[in-house]
Scaffold this motif. Sequence first.
Motif, PDB file in Angstrom:
ATOM      1  N   GLU A 225       0.827  -1.216   0.000  1.00  0.00           N
ATOM      2  CA  GLU A 225       0.000   0.000   0.000  1.00  0.00           C
ATOM      3  C   GLU A 225       0.856   1.258   0.000  1.00  0.00           C
ATOM      4  N   TYR A 226       1.798   1.308  -0.930  1.00  0.00           N
ATOM      5  CA  TYR A 226       2.796   2.374  -0.955  1.00  0.00           C
ATOM      6  C   TYR A 226       2.204   3.773  -1.124  1.00  0.00           C
TER       7      TYR A 226
ATOM      8  N   ASP B  44      -0.526   5.039   0.255  1.00  0.00           N
ATOM      9  CA  ASP B  44      -0.951   5.531   1.572  1.00  0.00           C
ATOM     10  C   ASP B  44       0.151   5.431   2.618  1.00  0.00           C
ATOM     11  N   TYR B  45       1.029   4.443   2.465  1.00  0.00           N
ATOM     12  CA  TYR B  45       2.099   4.190   3.442  1.00  0.00           C
ATOM     13  C   TYR B  45       3.410   4.010   2.691  1.00  0.00           C
TER      14      TYR B  45
ATOM     15  N   GLU C  36       6.756  -1.234  11.318  1.00  0.00           N
ATOM     16  CA  GLU C  36       5.481  -0.690  10.879  1.00  0.00           C
ATOM     17  C   GLU C  36       5.387  -0.805   9.362  1.00  0.00           C
ATOM     18  N   MET C  37       4.336  -1.498   8.897  1.00  0.00           N
ATOM     19  CA  MET C  37       4.046  -1.614   7.469  1.00  0.00           C
ATOM     20  C   MET C  37       2.564  -1.340   7.276  1.00  0.00           C
ATOM     21  N   ALA C  38       2.242  -0.618   6.225  1.00  0.00           N
ATOM     22  CA  ALA C  38       0.849  -0.338   5.869  1.00  0.00           C
ATOM     23  C   ALA C  38       0.066   0.197   7.065  1.00  0.00           C
ATOM     24  N   GLY C  39       0.740   0.980   7.910  1.00  0.00           N
ATOM     25  CA  GLY C  39       0.079   1.622   9.038  1.00  0.00           C
ATOM     26  C   GLY C  39      -0.107   0.750  10.265  1.00  0.00           C
ATOM     27  N   GLU C  40       0.325  -0.504  10.221  1.00  0.00           N
ATOM     28  CA  GLU C  40       0.191  -1.421  11.356  1.00  0.00           C
ATOM     29  C   GLU C  40       1.563  -1.672  11.972  1.00  0.00           C
ATOM     30  N   LYS C  41       1.618  -1.750  13.315  1.00  0.00           N
ATOM     31  CA  LYS C  41       2.872  -1.988  14.028  1.00  0.00           C
ATOM     32  C   LYS C  41       2.876  -3.376  14.656  1.00  0.00           C
TER      33      LYS C  41
END
Length: 193
Positions: free
Chosen positions: A103-104, A106-107, A128-133
Amino acid sequence: MMRVPALHIIFIICFSFSNAYGQSEKKLVKINSHNSFVEIHGTTNVNSFNCSYNASLPAEEFEVQLSKNGESIEIEHEALFLKVLSFKCPNSQMTEDLHDLLEYEDYPFIIFQLQKITNNKIAHVMIEMAGEKQSYKVNLHNSLHNNQLVTSATMELCITDFGLVAPEKFFGMVKVNENIEVEFGINMNILDN
């Protein structure tokens, strides 16, 4: 081959820190980008793939604050931001699929934050990837010779932990497995402050 200081802060610790409880010190580090790499390894139901990080490393030295706390070494530093679009796969379609999966738009970054080192070889890392940690423990393999430290590790991740769905191609005939490996090898010089 990827040239990035991924998880670079981890590696200065294992051979260079005092054993005294409560002691703190600063280290100056410089990455040798020609001998360092980060790669993502994955599989599908029909083959495997490797994607490398191809961004250039910062040329300047950086400083890290280390504090001994019992059996742990706590590290103060900035997080490491890896640009998603700098990961390249063997072909352009795979590269595009990886960028879309992460999801580059947005993230745009994968973020690594080293939290501490325990037993001189286990790194506690937040990713943290795609807004999740998510937090992980990583076993390090290190060697030190004349203030040149080489460290390497492979860590296993499940993309669903980050809310990502493994892509399917060709009407579901090819599916990417949820588990991937991140492998890195970092070569650096530890300099006197």
